[in-house]
Design a protein around this motif. Structure first.
Motif, PDB file in Angstrom:
ATOM      1  N   UNK A  49       0.781  -1.227   0.000  1.00 64.94           N
ATOM      2  CA  UNK A  49       0.000   0.000   0.000  1.00 64.94           C
ATOM      3  C   UNK A  49       0.815   1.281   0.000  1.00 64.94           C
ATOM      4  N   UNK A  50       0.097   2.377   0.234  1.00 64.53           N
ATOM      5  CA  UNK A  50       0.630   3.730   0.073  1.00 64.53           C
ATOM      6  C   UNK A  50       1.827   4.008   0.977  1.00 64.53           C
ATOM      7  N   UNK A  51       1.675   3.809   2.259  1.00 70.13           N
ATOM      8  CA  UNK A  51       2.771   4.144   3.190  1.00 70.13           C
ATOM      9  C   UNK A  51       4.040   3.360   2.869  1.00 70.13           C
ATOM     10  N   UNK A  52       3.893   2.073   2.657  1.00 71.47           N
ATOM     11  CA  UNK A  52       5.059   1.246   2.347  1.00 71.47           C
ATOM     12  C   UNK A  52       5.644   1.630   0.988  1.00 71.47           C
ATOM     13  N   UNK A  53       4.787   1.962   0.028  1.00 73.82           N
ATOM     14  CA  UNK A  53       5.270   2.381  -1.289  1.00 73.82           C
ATOM     15  C   UNK A  53       6.081   3.656  -1.215  1.00 73.82           C
ATOM     16  N   UNK A  54       5.596   4.621  -0.447  1.00 70.99           N
ATOM     17  CA  UNK A  54       6.339   5.874  -0.273  1.00 70.99           C
ATOM     18  C   UNK A  54       7.647   5.605   0.472  1.00 70.99           C
ATOM     19  N   UNK A  55       7.606   4.734   1.478  1.00 75.03           N
ATOM     20  CA  UNK A  55       8.825   4.387   2.208  1.00 75.03           C
ATOM     21  C   UNK A  55       9.835   3.705   1.288  1.00 75.03           C
ATOM     22  N   UNK A  56       9.371   2.821   0.414  1.00 74.84           N
ATOM     23  CA  UNK A  56      10.270   2.152  -0.528  1.00 74.84           C
ATOM     24  C   UNK A  56      10.859   3.172  -1.507  1.00 74.84           C
ATOM     25  N   UNK A  57      10.032   4.113  -1.966  1.00 76.90           N
ATOM     26  CA  UNK A  57      10.542   5.176  -2.834  1.00 76.90           C
ATOM     27  C   UNK A  57      11.588   6.015  -2.125  1.00 76.90           C
ATOM     28  N   UNK A  58      11.352   6.312  -0.851  1.00 78.73           N
ATOM     29  CA  UNK A  58      12.320   7.083  -0.067  1.00 78.73           C
ATOM     30  C   UNK A  58      13.611   6.288   0.125  1.00 78.73           C
TER      31      UNK A  58
END
Length: 194
Positions: free
Chosen positions: A65-74
């Motif tokens: 989901x969103x939070x993990x996706x943003x964390x992976x992008x970071x």
């Protein structure tokens, strides 16, 4: 048919990375590490191998989901920054944007889409469950009303034994139908008198 559906069939429809989240994390970690190693071995700033970070970012975003996706992008951006510092590579503004923005944007967009799909699937299951409960309620209502009407007609026709027998049968049928619904709901209790 169960009111709430079978857990195994719902699980079977899920993609592998949702069925096995730990495996998805391992695969994503291996992808991150592979791209990192390739990037360290081939330090050419012109090489676009850092775009391969999109693979683990996409996997994590879709799986979690969103939070993990943003964390992976970071994390991908952090790995780019670390690579730049470790190799002394000079990236201009376009180089930074080209290596960082896609990772963050992909993590955000795919993660958001994944969360929306999960919510839509949960709503679909809820609606299916409601529709099934509605059909079962109609069936119960029809069975009980017909049984009570038949009992009333028998009583009005002067056949009290037939009326009482029909009424008793209707009561047992009602108890069976409601007990079945309770079992399907997973409560495991019965309403039959001892």
């Amino acid at each position: 048919m169960s009111v709430f559906g079978s857990g195994s069939t719902a699980l079977a429809r899920e993609p592998w990375f949702r069925q096995h989240p730990a495996a998805a994390l391992v695969v994503a970690g291996m992808l991150f590490a592979s791209v990192w190693v390739v990037r360290l071995i081939d330090g050419d700033a012109v090489d676009a191998s850092m775009l391969l970070f999109t693979l683990p970012v996409a996997l994590i975003a879709v799986a979690f989901g969103l939070r993990a996706g943003v964390a992976a992008g970071a994390l991908a951006v952090l790995m780019v920054v670390t690579w730049v510092l470790a190799t002394g590579t000079d990236l201009g503004p376009v180089g930074w944007i080209a290596r960082c923005l896609p990772e963050l944007l992909l993590g955000f967009l795919l993660g958001d889409a994944s969360d929306r799909l999960r919510r839509a699937e949960a709503e679909r299951r809820k609606l299916e469950s409601g529709a099934l409960l509605y059909r079962e309620a109609i069936e119960i209502n029809d069975s009980l009303v017909q049984g009570m009407a038949a009992a009333r007609w028998a009583l009005e026709a002067g056949r009290p034994d037939d009326g009482l027998k029909t009424l008793e049968t209707t009561i047992v049928q009602a108890q069976d139908l409601v007990s079945d619904l309770i079992r399907q709901a997973g409560m495991g209790t019965s309403i039959h008198p001892d």
